[in-house]
Motif scaffolding. Structure first.
Motif, PDB file in Angstrom:
ATOM      1  N   MET A   1      42.592  44.282  41.059  1.00 44.90           N
ATOM      2  CA  MET A   1      41.860  44.135  42.313  1.00 44.90           C
ATOM      3  C   MET A   1      41.112  42.813  42.337  1.00 44.90           C
ATOM      4  O   MET A   1      40.581  42.365  41.332  1.00 44.90           O
ATOM      5  CB  MET A   1      40.852  45.283  42.480  1.00 44.90           C
ATOM      6  N   ALA A   2      41.060  42.150  43.519  1.00 42.03           N
ATOM      7  CA  ALA A   2      40.301  40.925  43.672  1.00 42.03           C
ATOM      8  C   ALA A   2      38.819  41.217  43.530  1.00 42.03           C
ATOM      9  O   ALA A   2      38.335  42.294  43.860  1.00 42.03           O
ATOM     10  CB  ALA A   2      40.588  40.305  45.040  1.00 42.03           C
ATOM     11  N   THR A   3      38.081  40.262  43.014  1.00 44.29           N
ATOM     12  CA  THR A   3      36.665  40.443  42.752  1.00 44.29           C
ATOM     13  C   THR A   3      35.861  39.403  43.514  1.00 44.29           C
ATOM     14  O   THR A   3      36.378  38.642  44.321  1.00 44.29           O
ATOM     15  CB  THR A   3      36.391  40.317  41.245  1.00 44.29           C
ATOM     16  N   GLU A   4      34.554  39.359  43.228  1.00 49.49           N
ATOM     17  CA  GLU A   4      33.658  38.429  43.896  1.00 49.49           C
ATOM     18  C   GLU A   4      33.288  37.263  42.979  1.00 49.49           C
ATOM     19  O   GLU A   4      32.154  36.802  42.979  1.00 49.49           O
ATOM     20  CB  GLU A   4      32.389  39.175  44.354  1.00 49.49           C
ATOM     21  N   ASP A   5      34.230  36.781  42.189  1.00 50.53           N
ATOM     22  CA  ASP A   5      33.952  35.648  41.330  1.00 50.53           C
ATOM     23  C   ASP A   5      33.614  34.423  42.175  1.00 50.53           C
ATOM     24  O   ASP A   5      33.940  34.355  43.357  1.00 50.53           O
ATOM     25  CB  ASP A   5      35.164  35.332  40.449  1.00 50.53           C
ATOM     26  N   THR A   6      32.985  33.438  41.570  1.00 45.98           N
ATOM     27  CA  THR A   6      32.637  32.202  42.264  1.00 45.98           C
ATOM     28  C   THR A   6      33.207  31.020  41.499  1.00 45.98           C
ATOM     29  O   THR A   6      33.395  31.087  40.281  1.00 45.98           O
ATOM     30  CB  THR A   6      31.114  32.037  42.388  1.00 45.98           C
ATOM     31  N   PRO A   7      33.495  29.914  42.194  1.00 47.41           N
ATOM     32  CA  PRO A   7      34.026  28.735  41.495  1.00 47.41           C
ATOM     33  C   PRO A   7      32.952  28.101  40.637  1.00 47.41           C
ATOM     34  O   PRO A   7      31.760  28.407  40.777  1.00 47.41           O
ATOM     35  CB  PRO A   7      34.430  27.817  42.653  1.00 47.41           C
ATOM     36  N   LEU A  40      49.732  40.381  45.077  1.00 39.72           N
ATOM     37  CA  LEU A  40      48.943  39.459  44.263  1.00 39.72           C
ATOM     38  C   LEU A  40      48.266  40.183  43.109  1.00 39.72           C
ATOM     39  O   LEU A  40      48.165  39.646  41.994  1.00 39.72           O
ATOM     40  CB  LEU A  40      47.895  38.757  45.126  1.00 39.72           C
ATOM     41  N   ASP A  41      47.810  41.416  43.346  1.00 41.75           N
ATOM     42  CA  ASP A  41      47.204  42.189  42.253  1.00 41.75           C
ATOM     43  C   ASP A  41      48.207  42.395  41.109  1.00 41.75           C
ATOM     44  O   ASP A  41      47.853  42.327  39.928  1.00 41.75           O
ATOM     45  CB  ASP A  41      46.705  43.542  42.767  1.00 41.75           C
ATOM     46  N   LYS A  42      49.470  42.631  41.470  1.00 45.09           N
ATOM     47  CA  LYS A  42      50.491  42.813  40.442  1.00 45.09           C
ATOM     48  C   LYS A  42      50.780  41.496  39.714  1.00 45.09           C
ATOM     49  O   LYS A  42      51.015  41.492  38.496  1.00 45.09           O
ATOM     50  CB  LYS A  42      51.770  43.379  41.066  1.00 45.09           C
ATOM     51  N   VAL A  43      50.765  40.396  40.458  1.00 43.42           N
ATOM     52  CA  VAL A  43      50.956  39.090  39.826  1.00 43.42           C
ATOM     53  C   VAL A  43      49.838  38.828  38.832  1.00 43.42           C
ATOM     54  O   VAL A  43      50.068  38.400  37.688  1.00 43.42           O
ATOM     55  CB  VAL A  43      51.017  37.981  40.895  1.00 43.42           C
ATOM     56  N   TRP A  44      48.591  39.091  39.256  1.00 46.67           N
ATOM     57  CA  TRP A  44      47.452  38.871  38.359  1.00 46.67           C
ATOM     58  C   TRP A  44      47.521  39.781  37.138  1.00 46.67           C
ATOM     59  O   TRP A  44      47.187  39.369  36.025  1.00 46.67           O
ATOM     60  CB  TRP A  44      46.148  39.073  39.118  1.00 46.67           C
ATOM     61  N   ALA A  45      47.962  41.017  37.342  1.00 47.06           N
ATOM     62  CA  ALA A  45      48.096  41.927  36.203  1.00 47.06           C
ATOM     63  C   ALA A  45      49.133  41.402  35.207  1.00 47.06           C
ATOM     64  O   ALA A  45      48.967  41.536  33.986  1.00 47.06           O
ATOM     65  CB  ALA A  45      48.487  43.323  36.697  1.00 47.06           C
TER      66      ALA A  45
END
Length: 313
Positions: A1-7, A40-45
């Motif tokens: 799952m996408a998160t709230e990370d910051t650059p 995209l979640d699967k790609v990241w996994a």
């Protein structure tokens, strides 16, 4: 799952300073990934698990929701970008193209991107995508595991060559070789379709020289810089110093690409890696903006992000 990370702190200001110092209106990034969340979640996994096509640890620097990813990219001053998406099996490309058409409609600074897979329906949905305004296609020979010379793709290549729509192709053998990667299958493809506007992703890593040879023989061939020259790639697939003069020779056919958001390092590093090649300001201006602007032409006005000026490519 996408998160709230910051650059990284201050990165937007430093990226902006990079292109402003060159006298550019911003950046054009021809290799960014936007796709349906569940894909995209699967790609990241897959990256998280260091899957067989990754081959090493690969942390995702910009693991964020779609809206935040767009905001960050615009804060960097990226005036136009792509939605590189690709199928890994049949009966997937048409669905991805429908999503990409909707994404482009609601994201005017994204160059409408489409894709394909060797299947009987490919010519029909590629023709439909071109009619709908697709401005660039993505072909991922490594992930798709297909031969670009598959007979089912012959009408697709012919259609794209005739229409003059560029295709960004991951056809080099990095990060690990595939059954159909490398310069030889692409050489056979270009022999039949010499007018094809083919953008070799990742500079053809690691077969850099071979793909530069193809560019020398085919004026329609370009290369994108995605991940090339960075510390991450230089550790395992260094660009040969002997080929540096050829980078200068092909300065009008090299396009900046980043792989955003799937970068294992900050976005700024991709730009700094180009600068340290020491090929001059004119080369950097062409690679980071002008070559893509010439290839894709004007783009619609984009949503504004405070501190940036995004309008045409």
């Amino acid at each position: 799952m996408a998160t709230e990370d910051t650059p990284p702190d201050g990165e937007a200001e430093r990226v902006t300073a990079f292109w402003r110092e060159l006298g550019l209106p911003g950046l054009v990034d021809v290799h960014t990934h936007f796709m349906p969340d569940r894909v995209l979640d699967k790609v990241w996994a897959y990256f998280d698990a260091a899957g067989p096509l990754v081959g090493r640890s690969w942390p995702i620097t910009y693991r964020m929701r779609e809206e935040q990813r767009l905001e960050v990219l615009r804060s960097f001053g990226v005036r136009a970008f792509t939605a590189m998406l690709y199928p890994h099996k049949p009966a997937m490309a048409a669905w991805l193209n429908a999503w990409a058409a909707d994404f482009a409609a609601r994201t005017p600074d994204c160059l409408h991107t489409a894709t394909f897979f060797p299947e009987p329906e490919a010519a029909d949905y590629v023709e439909q995508a071109v009619r709908q305004g697709a401005r660039v296609f993505k072909a991922h020979v490594q992930v798709g595991g297909y031969d670009p010379n598959d007979a089912l793709l012959e009408p697709v290549w012919g259609l794209l060559a005739e229409a003059g729509v560029p295709v960004v192709a991951h056809c080099g053998s990095g990060p690990v070789p595939g059954k159909h990667t490398g310069p030889e299958p692409i050489a056979r493809l270009l022999a039949r379709h010499p007018r094809l506007r083919l953008v070799v992703a990742h500079m053809g890593m690691p077969e850099y020289g071979d793909f530069l040879d193809l560019a020398a023989r085919h004026p329609g061939v370009r290369l994108d810089t995605t991940m090339a020259f960075t510390d991450f790639s230089e550790a395992t697939a260094p660009f040969p110093p002997s080929e540096l003069p050829r980078l200068a020779d092909f300065g009008d056919r090299i396009l900046f690409g980043s792989d955003y958001p799937n970068l294992p390092y900050p976005y700024l590093h991709a730009l700094e890696a180009l600068a340290r090649l020491d090929l001059g300001r004119d080369w950097l201006r062409a690679v980071c903006h002008d070559n893509a602007a010439a290839l894709f032409g004007p783009a619609p006005a984009a949503p504004r992000t405070e501190g940036t000026d995004t309008a045409e490519v």
